[in-house]
Motif scaffolding. Sequence first.
Motif, PDB file in Angstrom:
ATOM      1  N   THR A 228       0.874  -1.171   0.000  1.00  0.00           N
ATOM      2  CA  THR A 228       0.000   0.000   0.000  1.00  0.00           C
ATOM      3  C   THR A 228       0.910   1.218   0.000  1.00  0.00           C
ATOM      4  O   THR A 228       1.793   1.331   0.867  1.00  0.00           O
ATOM      5  CB  THR A 228      -0.907   0.029   1.240  1.00  0.00           C
ATOM      6  N   THR A 229       0.715   2.126  -0.976  1.00  0.00           N
ATOM      7  CA  THR A 229       1.640   3.253  -1.115  1.00  0.00           C
ATOM      8  C   THR A 229       0.920   4.579  -0.932  1.00  0.00           C
ATOM      9  O   THR A 229      -0.148   4.805  -1.495  1.00  0.00           O
ATOM     10  CB  THR A 229       2.332   3.220  -2.490  1.00  0.00           C
ATOM     11  N   ILE A 230       1.537   5.462  -0.165  1.00  0.00           N
ATOM     12  CA  ILE A 230       0.950   6.751   0.181  1.00  0.00           C
ATOM     13  C   ILE A 230       1.998   7.849  -0.005  1.00  0.00           C
ATOM     14  O   ILE A 230       3.153   7.694   0.416  1.00  0.00           O
ATOM     15  CB  ILE A 230       0.451   6.760   1.638  1.00  0.00           C
ATOM     16  N   ARG A 231       1.601   8.939  -0.648  1.00  0.00           N
ATOM     17  CA  ARG A 231       2.475  10.111  -0.753  1.00  0.00           C
ATOM     18  C   ARG A 231       2.225  11.005   0.449  1.00  0.00           C
ATOM     19  O   ARG A 231       1.068  11.345   0.752  1.00  0.00           O
ATOM     20  CB  ARG A 231       2.176  10.884  -2.046  1.00  0.00           C
ATOM     21  N   VAL A 232       3.301  11.380   1.153  1.00  0.00           N
ATOM     22  CA  VAL A 232       3.179  12.164   2.377  1.00  0.00           C
ATOM     23  C   VAL A 232       3.895  13.510   2.224  1.00  0.00           C
ATOM     24  O   VAL A 232       4.799  13.651   1.398  1.00  0.00           O
ATOM     25  CB  VAL A 232       3.747  11.386   3.584  1.00  0.00           C
ATOM     26  N   PRO A 233       3.521  14.510   3.025  1.00  0.00           N
ATOM     27  CA  PRO A 233       4.123  15.840   2.908  1.00  0.00           C
ATOM     28  C   PRO A 233       5.478  15.943   3.605  1.00  0.00           C
ATOM     29  O   PRO A 233       5.701  16.785   4.483  1.00  0.00           O
ATOM     30  CB  PRO A 233       3.079  16.756   3.551  1.00  0.00           C
ATOM     31  N   VAL A 234       6.377  15.058   3.226  1.00  0.00           N
ATOM     32  CA  VAL A 234       7.758  15.047   3.716  1.00  0.00           C
ATOM     33  C   VAL A 234       8.649  15.365   2.517  1.00  0.00           C
ATOM     34  O   VAL A 234       8.417  14.856   1.420  1.00  0.00           O
ATOM     35  CB  VAL A 234       8.106  13.666   4.309  1.00  0.00           C
ATOM     36  N   VAL A 235       9.657  16.188   2.702  1.00  0.00           N
ATOM     37  CA  VAL A 235      10.469  16.643   1.575  1.00  0.00           C
ATOM     38  C   VAL A 235      11.239  15.501   0.944  1.00  0.00           C
ATOM     39  O   VAL A 235      11.200  15.310  -0.282  1.00  0.00           O
ATOM     40  CB  VAL A 235      11.443  17.755   2.027  1.00  0.00           C
TER      41      VAL A 235
END
Length: 325
Positions: A228-235
Amino acid sequence: MNLQSKKVNIALVGATGLVGIEFLKLLEERDFPFNNLYLFSSQKSAGLKLKVKGKFYTVKEFKRDLFKNIDIAFFATSAEESKKYTSLIKEFKTISIDNSSAFRLKKDIPLVVPEINFENVKKTTKLIANPNCSTIQLVLVLNTLLQVEQIESINVSTYQAISGAGKDAFNRFFEQTKGKNKEGYPIFFNNLIQHIGNFKGKWCEEENKIIDETRKILNKKNLKISATTIRVPVVNSHTEVVNLEFKNRINISKIKNALNKTPYLVLLDETDPVSVSGTNLVFISRLRKDKFRDNVIHFIVTADNLRIGAALNGIKIGERIIYEK
């Protein structure tokens, strides 16, 4: 053999992108043995001067004829661009190391993580695929664990940094942190994107990449793996939460010993993406046995996706070609 005794002419296509910039840093940091360096990018970036090993190189638009003299070419380009450019130079001696998804699952093209399966690169190999960023950091850990005990199944959830989405998304994210560019989709800042890439049925593109590429690299076509892949607000730097089931009961001390003996892995109690960014190692943390099943472990994998997950892997392939082939 001294690596410095054998220098080559190299090219970097996509030199001004996020991955391209990391390639340039690593060429200098690792003192990669080259005679001549050619930098290529889009028309928009042509004419820029970039400094490597104390010398300035002018970025050019792609020029096919220059590849007559290029031994190794690194491609940090889109899948469509990689297909186009590698087809144009296939008659030359150039060995292409491609970072895109274009060739990864092609049967006759090796998908290589050099610490695991460099033997798939033959003297006649002219095109090598670099795996997906989230795949590389995962398989580097799995390969060590496979030497301890047979793996029955893997369930991985990824929390992937904005840098992995490319330069345009990276810039959009920083605009959104300033209250700009918040119209339309995607909203990266202060948000989670619950899929990465287009869907194929119920599974998104990034999830399928992890599954298919892991099986190919480890040479285990029937490996039970879900993602399961998630884009997160980490640089920068990807984090993966892994639940791993072994066939038999496992001794956690053996797991720790195996991880600690692997030179490119670091076992810690806890870490984070900020601490990991800019490093060339894979970090494992929160390692523990399952509360109810004695053949299951849980752990977190964190790594710099632009380095471990892209540029560094390509550079290491290039180094071993020079050194061993």
